[in-house]
Design an enzyme around this catalytic site. Structure first.
Site, short mmCIF file in Angstrom:
data_model
loop_
_atom_site.label_atom_id
_atom_site.label_comp_id
_atom_site.label_asym_id
_atom_site.label_seq_id
_atom_site.Cartn_x
_atom_site.Cartn_y
_atom_site.Cartn_z
N HIS A 164 -66.58 -44.15 -76.36
CA HIS A 164 -67.90 -44.06 -76.99
C HIS A 164 -68.37 -45.44 -77.46
CE1 HIS A 164 -71.30 -42.66 -79.17
NE2 HIS A 164 -70.73 -42.41 -80.32
N CYS B 229 -76.21 -43.35 -82.07
CA CYS B 229 -75.38 -43.05 -80.89
C CYS B 229 -76.22 -42.50 -79.74
CB CYS B 229 -74.30 -42.06 -81.26
SG CYS B 229 -73.50 -42.48 -82.82
#
Lengths: 390, 390
Positions: free
Chosen positions: A339, A90
């Site tokens: 996200h 991420c």
């Protein structure tokens, strides 16, 4: 003493985040790039851009496609520009930004395109859980069925046990970030939620409920990064990067001495603060990696915004809202902005680029001069912190 | 004028390449790192190494594992050292080397660990073909069943048609590289093959036969890369990197104007030669990306070792053997040394590091002073060229 600029951001682009149907990831990247180009009329991309750095976590899984470097050069019209793809889960596009900083500071590249992208929503939720799991340890975590909500739930329980952090405090992070997201026209979720709604949403992995988890999103974001000495060729108001810090923790949560902090984030923050010559108190605008609400509370502590164990109280006292003395996630954060994993780091930089230039519209933090982004990979095996000033 | 050093290699490590059973990729990387450490007693890894750059193509597919940056920091004992994973298909660890060059030249990192790894042989051949295909275009290539032998067969047919290159000349690349590989104790294949055996091996994708294709291998390789000014702290005989060039071509072979060369490799070579202040004629030792025999012949032409169309004759005349005037793939190349994808670029640098120090044993090129590595990703969407000197 505030540090010397390492690099400058002279333009930025970002798609809307959300469920974006009928497109490939490469098309999303091209859309983000178009905004950056449109905002930077002095940039002749084929002449000027000497290096491309692109973050993507798992296109192999989502689109059965790797080799994102040249795909991005191709779809932005930059062939034969060299292009490298970074994967740090991420934190992939913060890793790309960090390598671009190395490149421009080395003198070997004057102008770089940095960005990230992920296309996720065309897959089922269980597929996405599986693909996100690639960022955790296979032999001991994935293999035994431990998902990311599960990993962060372990961290939440440990934090509650050690410091008395409450489910209400977790939910307050969601309420705050949804309120901010409602002011961001690019956010995945642009609606407020009540504390009651957050607390009564269904349990995903106790104590984390639906509203404690960021959504699955599609999106891309990019930055034009230059040598600071030439930044004014491209804009009168560049944003300078004055600190970069990265660190690693063990890949498996089970290997670490603590579940209540992310050791890599502490080290990354210390390095970035030292390089920038600033402290947590000096920062006006902060974007942190709130993949789950507990992650934002831990980030407060790891970044030194409050003493260890007091992260829950910090959000409860309202100090990290837009109106507070240390606004966190004015963009809505991962929680409400969304996200799309590979895009997240670049989108954090996109947000602070506009905040520091006074261009953040209804979510503008007044008189913002110094900003920080905090991007975490996996359950904290990677952490990258950047510090920016006007 | 020979260019100034960009960076120095002060130590290197490499596992044996081949079918290495019962280990994870992370263990292979640790084994390669141990050799680099053992060869560099002045290095205190936890004190000195400030950045890790690791190339890996598709651990997601082979081991259901991503996030290789911190895994490598963890398994080399370097936590909390920052670590970034690069994925540029078969050129992943050359991309890692390039980012490390940026990092040390920027002054932000003095000593970096660079490496790459791939663990492939525990999967079936059809799985490996699928996973390698991730480096080609999904919508138009993978989806329609075009594999890497198929892509390079198209290039071979085009080259035969345009220049009269023969199946015998292709097979001569295999014979040469197997002869070299027989002298390399770390090569996957350490036995010679005859021209007849190569020509009569079974067809994989005409005109490519079994011996025209590199094997599926496991392995890892790494380098300790430093700022050139401090290299002599670690060794009396550093190898300096004096040129780095990278370029991109379109991801899909079908998008390109030519099948008979790799345009990205030509651009990458030109940039590297210019930066190094040398020409093809000056280079003593050359490692090229011979994933298929046709790829080596095209590499001769793209690097300027011979005029366009004469690559087949160059190998036929024996000029690229160990005894020739421009030895190519003294290591055995991908063809005989093996091609654990993410490790290949670092292993090319490992080879020239030892060649330039006179440590290459029975495959030593006498009096080698200048070396070049040529590493290609996919069917040529990425090409990276590095130039080295003592």
């Amino acid at each position: 003493m505030v540090g010397k600029p390492l690099a400058a951001i002279v333009s930025a682009g970002c798609t809307r985040f959300g469920r974006l149907e009928g497109v490939y990831a490469r098309e999303l990247f091209a859309e983000a790039f178009k905004e950056a180009l449109d905002e930077c009329p002095n940039l002749d991309p084929r002449r000027d851009i000497e290096g491309v750095f692109v973050g993507q976590m798992a296109g192999e899984a989502y689109e059965h496609q790797g080799h994102w470097g040249p795909i991005v050069s191709d779809w932005t019209g930059l062939i034969p520009a060299p292009s490298i793809r970074m994967e740090n889960a991420c934190a992939s596009s913060s890793a790309a930004l960090r390598c671009a900083i190395f490149a421009v500071k080395s003198g070997l590249v004057d102008v770089a395109l940095v960005g990230g992208v992920e296309k996720m929503t065309h897959r089922t939720t269980s597929e996405v859980q599986e693909f996100l799991g690639l960022a955790s340890d296979h032999p001991f975590e994935q293999f035994n069925g431990l998902t990311f909500p599960g990993l962060y739930a372990l961290m939440a329980v440990a934090h509650m046990h050690a410091y008395g952090t409450t489910e209400e405090q977790l939910a307050m992070v969601a309420v705050k970030n949804h309120r901010h997201g409602a002011l961001n026209p690019k956010a995945h979720f642009q609606k407020e939620v009540t504390l009651d709604a957050a607390l009564s949403s269904r349990v995903i992995a106790w104590p984390l409920k639906l509203y404690d988890c960021c959504p699955i999103s599609d999106g891309a974001a990019c930055l034009i990064v230059t040598n600071p000495e030439i930044a004014k060729r491209y804009t009168d108001t560049p944003v300078y990067i004055i600190g970069t810090g990265q660190a690693s923790s063990e890949i498996g949560l089970y290997e670490r001495e603590t579940f209540t902090s992310i050791p890599a984030a502490k080290v990354a923050a210390r390095r970035a603060y030292e390089m920038a010559g600033v402290t947590a108190k000096d920062v006006d605008v902060i974007e942190v990696h709130d993949c789950f609400t507990i992650a934002e509370i831990i980030a407060y502590e790891d970044l030194g915004l409050c003493p260890v164990g007091e992260g829950g109280r910090l959000v409860e006292e309202g100090r990290t809202t837009l109106e507070g003395d240390m606004p966190v996630n004015a963009s809505g954060g991962l929680k409400a902005k969304g996200h799309p994993v590979g895009a997240t780091g670049a989108s954090q930089a996109y947000e602070v680029f506009h905040q520091l230039r006074g261009e953040a519209g209804r979510r503008q933090v007044p008189d913002a001069e110094l900003a920080l982004t905090h991007n975490v990979g996996g359950s904290g095996a990677t952490a990258i912190v950047h510090i920016y000033r006007v």
